[in-house]
Scaffold this motif. Structure first.
Motif, PDB file in Angstrom:
ATOM      1  N   GLN A 265      67.207  -0.237  72.974  1.00 54.32           N
ATOM      2  CA  GLN A 265      66.754  -1.481  72.358  1.00 54.32           C
ATOM      3  C   GLN A 265      65.888  -2.288  73.312  1.00 54.32           C
ATOM      4  N   ASP A 266      66.225  -2.257  74.589  1.00 51.28           N
ATOM      5  CA  ASP A 266      65.407  -2.956  75.568  1.00 51.28           C
ATOM      6  C   ASP A 266      63.995  -2.370  75.617  1.00 51.28           C
TER       7      ASP A 266
ATOM      8  N   THR B 165      62.834   4.384  75.357  1.00 51.40           N
ATOM      9  CA  THR B 165      62.861   4.454  73.906  1.00 51.40           C
ATOM     10  C   THR B 165      62.118   5.681  73.399  1.00 51.40           C
TER      11      THR B 165
ATOM     12  N   HIS C  26      62.410  -1.215  73.000  1.00 53.05           N
ATOM     13  CA  HIS C  26      61.715  -1.824  71.859  1.00 53.05           C
ATOM     14  C   HIS C  26      61.245  -3.239  72.207  1.00 53.05           C
TER      15      HIS C  26
END
Length: 258
Positions: A160-161, A108, A163
């Protein structure tokens, strides 16, 4: 003298810097740029990751292996608890962050930085001249596909993972430190150093080697702001203020006084 080959603003490298500083170990630091580092590191270790510690004729890579070596050669102050159960828990937390949470969060962070090549160059070229940072910024878009592939940034789901991993880490730290202020027992240990180094990539504690280069690019500032109010972010700032004496990173020799 020991020599540390490192990236600026990387949690694994920050872990080792912190241990070197807290143990007052004289050493030399050499910062590498992601991409150009490949030939240097691969020649030494057969792999491509930093940090690398050159010590007693050997090249030791991986923050956990380096810290284990430093603990055995420079035992004061100890960073692992004395009691066996607490010692095992500190090592478990280090492994969990190193092997699971940190790589996921890194996707991320790198995704946000790669979207703004100038700021990517400012972060990893921190300490270089403006001319060298500008030249590196021109290379970043060309290297971006390789960086994404090497770090498992395969699309929106992987970002997203990251996050989710950040939230998991923050929630764990907030819950575990509510009693004593520390992750294992009532004293600062390798577990706290590991978690704080990892979360520093999001929290960016002021007056520390992980403070964000200024001015912060808007996309990266949004990532920082996303978690700034979490109780664990305050914990990271407190741990840095109390246990991280160094205010900035450097290249060249250290006298071990940090």
């Amino acid at each position: 003298m020991l020599e540390l080959l490192q990236f600026r603003h990387s949690p694994y490298n920050e872990k080792v810097r912190w241990v070197l500083d807290i143990k007052h170990v004289p050493h030399v630091r050499r910062s590498l740029l992601p991409g150009p580092h490949l030939a240097v590191v691969n020649k030494l270790t057969g792999r491509t990751t930093t940090p690398v510690l050159l010590a007693e004729g050997q090249a030791i890579d991986g923050s956990a292996r380096i810290i284990d070596w430093l603990e055995s050669h420079y035992p004061d102050p100890p960073l692992l608890p004395e009691h066996a159960a607490e010692r095992a828990e500190a090592l478990r937390i280090q492994s969990w962050f190193d092997d699971d949470l940190t790589p996921r969060m890194r996707r991320t962070v790198l995704d946000a930085l790669l979207r703004q090549p100038g700021y990517f160059a400012a972060v990893f070229g921190d300490g270089l001249s403006a001319f060298k940072r500008a030249a590196y910024a021109c290379v970043v878009p060309l290297a971006a596909p390789l960086v994404r592939k090497g770090n498992g940034i395969t699309g929106a789901a992987s970002v997203q993972d990251g996050h989710l991993a950040a939230q998991q880490a923050l929630d764990f730290v907030a819950e575990r430190t509510a009693g004593t202020g520390y992750l294992v027992g009532a004293q600062f240990s390798l577990a706290d150093l590991t978690a704080a180094s990892t979360l520093a990539v999001l929290v960016r504690p002021a007056d520390s080697p992980m403070a964000a280069p200024q001015p912060v690019a808007s996309g990266f500032q949004a990532l920082i702001d996303r978690h700034a109010a979490h109780p664990a972010a305050a914990w990271v700032r407190h741990i840095y203020a109390r246990h991280r004496a160094a205010q900035r990173d450097f290249d060249g020799p250290s006298d071990g006084s940090a």
